[in-house]
Design a protein around this motif. Structure first.
Motif, short mmCIF file in Angstrom:
data_model
loop_
_atom_site.label_atom_id
_atom_site.label_comp_id
_atom_site.label_asym_id
_atom_site.label_seq_id
_atom_site.Cartn_x
_atom_site.Cartn_y
_atom_site.Cartn_z
N GLU A 171 0.86 -1.19 0.00
CA GLU A 171 0.00 0.00 0.00
C GLU A 171 0.89 1.23 0.00
N ARG A 172 0.45 2.23 -0.76
CA ARG A 172 1.17 3.50 -0.81
C ARG A 172 0.13 4.61 -0.90
N VAL A 173 0.58 5.83 -0.72
CA VAL A 173 -0.33 6.97 -0.72
C VAL A 173 -1.03 7.07 -2.07
N TYR A 174 -2.35 7.15 -2.02
CA TYR A 174 -3.15 7.30 -3.24
C TYR A 174 -3.26 8.79 -3.58
N PRO A 175 -3.00 9.16 -4.83
CA PRO A 175 -3.05 10.57 -5.23
C PRO A 175 -4.50 11.03 -5.44
N VAL A 176 -5.08 11.60 -4.42
CA VAL A 176 -6.46 12.09 -4.50
C VAL A 176 -6.49 13.34 -5.39
N PRO A 177 -7.32 13.34 -6.42
CA PRO A 177 -7.43 14.54 -7.26
C PRO A 177 -7.84 15.75 -6.40
N ARG A 178 -7.27 16.88 -6.75
CA ARG A 178 -7.53 18.11 -5.97
C ARG A 178 -9.04 18.38 -5.85
N THR A 179 -9.80 18.05 -6.87
CA THR A 179 -11.25 18.30 -6.85
C THR A 179 -11.97 17.45 -5.81
N LEU A 180 -11.32 16.40 -5.31
CA LEU A 180 -11.96 15.52 -4.33
C LEU A 180 -11.41 15.70 -2.91
N GLU A 181 -10.37 16.50 -2.75
CA GLU A 181 -9.74 16.65 -1.44
C GLU A 181 -10.72 17.08 -0.36
N ASP A 182 -11.56 18.07 -0.66
CA ASP A 182 -12.51 18.55 0.34
C ASP A 182 -13.58 17.51 0.67
N VAL A 183 -13.91 16.68 -0.29
CA VAL A 183 -14.94 15.66 -0.09
C VAL A 183 -14.47 14.60 0.91
N VAL A 184 -13.23 14.19 0.81
CA VAL A 184 -12.75 13.10 1.65
C VAL A 184 -12.00 13.54 2.90
N SER A 185 -11.74 14.82 3.05
CA SER A 185 -10.99 15.30 4.21
C SER A 185 -11.92 15.67 5.35
N PRO A 186 -11.74 15.05 6.52
CA PRO A 186 -12.59 15.40 7.66
C PRO A 186 -12.50 16.87 8.04
N GLY A 187 -11.39 17.52 7.70
CA GLY A 187 -11.25 18.94 8.00
C GLY A 187 -11.81 19.83 6.90
N GLY A 188 -12.27 19.18 5.78
CA GLY A 188 -12.71 19.92 4.60
C GLY A 188 -14.10 20.41 4.66
#
Length: 188
Positions: A171-188
């Protein structure tokens, strides 16, 4: 130090692997067909997890009743990102969560012995209105990891965690598209 909220997964240019645990009847039917078929339920939310260790904790290394079989579900990254684009965090307004096609929840990542770590793993709940799309369009392969899971568990129980780790999927860090960062971030 690992960031607190970060998607880690086994993925390539086109696909991502998520994990699920099922009763033998569901896993066997799916593996025979090469896709999800009944008795898999197309009428309730299904939770997918890109963290192998989190699913090992959740299924008690494939020993929990109804979760005795562990499947690696290879799905398209396009489908994964489409699901995330429709997601609502389970910590959001309850009315928004109730209406969402997809739920995102973050839970503490786990060590091989089940201890909670200081960073989180994502779980994605695919709602019943998207289940057919998930099963028929997004899933491109199913692999039974149960023998590997049982072997790794036995090694951990025997105090041989380094050998067990060699059986864990990468497993490695998955590159979340910038357009989805706010959707998946609990701080978003």
């Amino acid at each position: 130090m690992t960031p607190q909220f970060q998607i880690r997964a086994d993925y390539d240019a086109r696909t991502i692997v998520v994990y699920q645990a099922y009763a033998p009847a569901i896993a066997d039917a799916a593996l025979r067909a090469g896709r999800f078929v009944t008795p898999f339920s197309f009428h309730r939310m299904t939770w997918i997890k890109p963290s192998f260790m989190w699913l090992m904790h959740r299924s008690n290394w494939a020993r929990k009743p109804g979760q005795e079989r562990v499947l690696a579900v290879r799905m398209t990254r396009e489908g994964w990102e489409e699901a995330l684009s429709q997601a609502v965090l389970t910590t959001a307004d309850p009315a928004a969560v109730a209406q969402a096609a997809v739920h995102v929840q973050w839970d503490p990542e786990r060590s091989p012995r089940g201890a909670a770590l200081n960073h989180y793993s994502i779980q994605v709940g695919i709602g019943r209105h998207l289940i057919r799309t998930f099963a028929d369009d997004w899933v491109v392969g199913l692999t039974d990891l149960t023998p590997q899971v049982r072997k790794a568990s036995a090694l951990i129980q025997a105090g041989r965690a380094p050998q067990a780790r060699r059986l864990f999927p990468p497993e490695r860090v998955y590159p979340v598209p910038r357009t989805l960062e706010d959707v998946v971030s609990p701080g978003g």
